[in-house]
Design a protein around this motif. Structure first.
Motif, mmCIF file in Angstrom:
data_model
loop_
_atom_site.group_PDB
_atom_site.id
_atom_site.type_symbol
_atom_site.label_atom_id
_atom_site.label_comp_id
_atom_site.label_asym_id
_atom_site.label_seq_id
_atom_site.Cartn_x
_atom_site.Cartn_y
_atom_site.Cartn_z
ATOM 1 N N GLN A 43 1.673 1.385 10.529
ATOM 2 C CA GLN A 43 2.022 0.274 10.480
ATOM 3 C C GLN A 43 1.423 -0.043 9.161
ATOM 4 N N VAL A 44 -0.135 -0.124 9.280
ATOM 5 C CA VAL A 44 -1.071 -0.298 8.319
ATOM 6 C C VAL A 44 -0.273 -0.066 7.294
ATOM 7 N N VAL A 45 -0.902 1.617 7.352
ATOM 8 C CA VAL A 45 -0.732 2.453 5.880
ATOM 9 C C VAL A 45 0.928 2.598 5.298
ATOM 10 N N GLN A 46 1.327 2.526 6.504
ATOM 11 C CA GLN A 46 3.398 2.272 5.608
ATOM 12 C C GLN A 46 2.737 1.360 4.867
ATOM 13 N N TYR A 47 3.079 -0.338 5.562
ATOM 14 C CA TYR A 47 2.969 -0.860 4.800
ATOM 15 C C TYR A 47 2.405 -0.956 3.151
ATOM 16 N N GLY A 48 0.882 -0.716 3.148
ATOM 17 C CA GLY A 48 0.325 -0.416 1.850
ATOM 18 C C GLY A 48 1.116 1.010 1.165
ATOM 19 N N ALA A 49 1.831 1.738 1.567
ATOM 20 C CA ALA A 49 2.467 2.573 0.889
ATOM 21 C C ALA A 49 3.528 2.052 0.185
ATOM 22 N N LEU A 50 4.138 1.234 1.212
ATOM 23 C CA LEU A 50 5.580 0.551 0.273
ATOM 24 C C LEU A 50 4.902 -0.447 -0.734
ATOM 25 N N ILE A 51 4.497 -1.305 -0.458
ATOM 26 C CA ILE A 51 3.796 -2.526 -0.937
ATOM 27 C C ILE A 51 3.364 -2.598 -1.819
ATOM 28 N N SER A 52 2.285 -1.420 -2.143
ATOM 29 C CA SER A 52 1.815 -0.836 -3.549
ATOM 30 C C SER A 52 2.642 -0.296 -4.863
ATOM 31 N N SER A 53 3.530 0.176 -4.212
ATOM 32 C CA SER A 53 4.898 0.518 -5.163
ATOM 33 C C SER A 53 5.462 -0.755 -5.494
ATOM 34 N N LEU A 54 5.604 -1.724 -4.640
ATOM 35 C CA LEU A 54 6.637 -2.578 -4.782
ATOM 36 C C LEU A 54 5.537 -3.552 -6.226
ATOM 37 N N GLN A 75 1.184 -12.957 -8.706
ATOM 38 C CA GLN A 75 -0.023 -13.468 -7.495
ATOM 39 C C GLN A 75 0.446 -12.929 -6.563
ATOM 40 N N THR A 76 1.655 -13.806 -6.094
ATOM 41 C CA THR A 76 2.234 -13.933 -4.586
ATOM 42 C C THR A 76 3.846 -12.938 -4.516
ATOM 43 N N ILE A 77 3.984 -12.522 -3.560
ATOM 44 C CA ILE A 77 5.707 -12.188 -3.919
ATOM 45 C C ILE A 77 6.040 -12.286 -2.047
ATOM 46 N N ARG A 78 7.200 -13.198 -1.544
ATOM 47 C CA ARG A 78 6.964 -13.693 -0.280
ATOM 48 C C ARG A 78 8.672 -12.795 -0.782
ATOM 49 N N ILE A 79 9.151 -12.203 0.372
ATOM 50 C CA ILE A 79 9.797 -11.418 1.421
ATOM 51 C C ILE A 79 10.428 -11.507 2.680
ATOM 52 N N LEU A 87 6.958 -11.612 5.207
ATOM 53 C CA LEU A 87 6.009 -10.783 4.439
ATOM 54 C C LEU A 87 5.830 -11.551 3.025
ATOM 55 N N ILE A 88 3.992 -11.624 3.083
ATOM 56 C CA ILE A 88 3.329 -12.299 1.448
ATOM 57 C C ILE A 88 2.427 -11.698 1.667
ATOM 58 N N ILE A 89 2.824 -11.289 0.158
ATOM 59 C CA ILE A 89 1.617 -10.150 -0.690
ATOM 60 C C ILE A 89 1.383 -11.127 -1.952
ATOM 61 N N SER A 90 -0.448 -10.602 -1.423
ATOM 62 C CA SER A 90 -1.331 -12.109 -2.767
ATOM 63 C C SER A 90 -1.901 -10.959 -3.365
ATOM 64 N N HIS A 91 -2.613 -11.066 -4.622
ATOM 65 C CA HIS A 91 -3.583 -10.887 -4.706
ATOM 66 C C HIS A 91 -4.942 -11.665 -4.963
ATOM 67 N N VAL A 92 -6.051 -10.638 -3.551
ATOM 68 C CA VAL A 92 -7.247 -11.153 -3.289
ATOM 69 C C VAL A 92 -8.614 -10.795 -4.235
ATOM 70 N N ASN A 93 -8.499 -11.060 -5.060
ATOM 71 C CA ASN A 93 -10.102 -10.162 -6.279
ATOM 72 C C ASN A 93 -9.453 -9.031 -6.584
ATOM 73 N N ASP A 94 -9.513 -8.185 -6.521
ATOM 74 C CA ASP A 94 -9.120 -6.230 -7.158
ATOM 75 C C ASP A 94 -8.145 -5.999 -5.688
ATOM 76 N N ASN A 95 -8.284 -6.856 -4.633
ATOM 77 C CA ASN A 95 -6.887 -5.981 -3.438
ATOM 78 C C ASN A 95 -6.295 -6.861 -3.477
ATOM 79 N N PHE A 96 -5.383 -6.571 -2.742
ATOM 80 C CA PHE A 96 -4.325 -6.770 -2.046
ATOM 81 C C PHE A 96 -3.976 -7.294 -0.431
#
Length: 122
Positions: A43-54, A75-79, A87-96
């Motif tokens: 799941q983590v790998v699949q979310y990572g691929a989809l989220i990076s594209s988003l 800064q932040t996306i909430r879906i 799903l809450i996607i946020s930047h942490v330094n250079d990471n997300f």
């Protein structure tokens, strides 16, 4: 406001204690999972691929809006999903970071609930 990884992990420990948090993951800028909890690796790998594209598409579209420079950083996306999760996607330094939480149907409109009750009575 640079945070160390230890500070981020401590914050994530506090955030994942509640039952409504289904899991979280921290990714490198290349969408490689760095740390995750309460989620399966697949799941983590699949979310990572989809989220990076988003994130890439969202950043591009925000820049195309021609806003002033301070307002153009994402800064932040909430879906909200159909499964009553968010799903809450946020930047942490250079990471997300991705946090998945259970919503329990908190934001359902009142009109829909009334209609459902009327159907049951009929």
């Amino acid at each position: 406001m640079a945070s160390t990884m230890a500070e981020i992990e401590e914050t994530m420990k506090r955030l994942t204690e509640p039952d409504f948090i289904l899991g979280y993951a921290i990714y490198s800028p290349d969408a490689i999972p760095i740390k995750y909890k309460k989620l399966e690796y697949k799941q983590v790998v699949q979310y990572g691929a989809l989220i990076s594209s988003l994130l890439l598409r969202a950043k591009t579209n925000i820049r195309n809006l021609d806003l002033k420079p301070p307002d153009t950083e994402l800064q932040t996306i909430r879906i909200r999903t159909l499964r009553d999760t968010e799903l809450i996607i946020s930047h942490v330094n250079d990471n997300f970071m991705l946090v998945i939480q259970q919503c329990e149907g908190k934001n359902k409109p009142q009109a829909d609930e009334g209609k459902a009750e009327e159907v049951k009575e009929a």
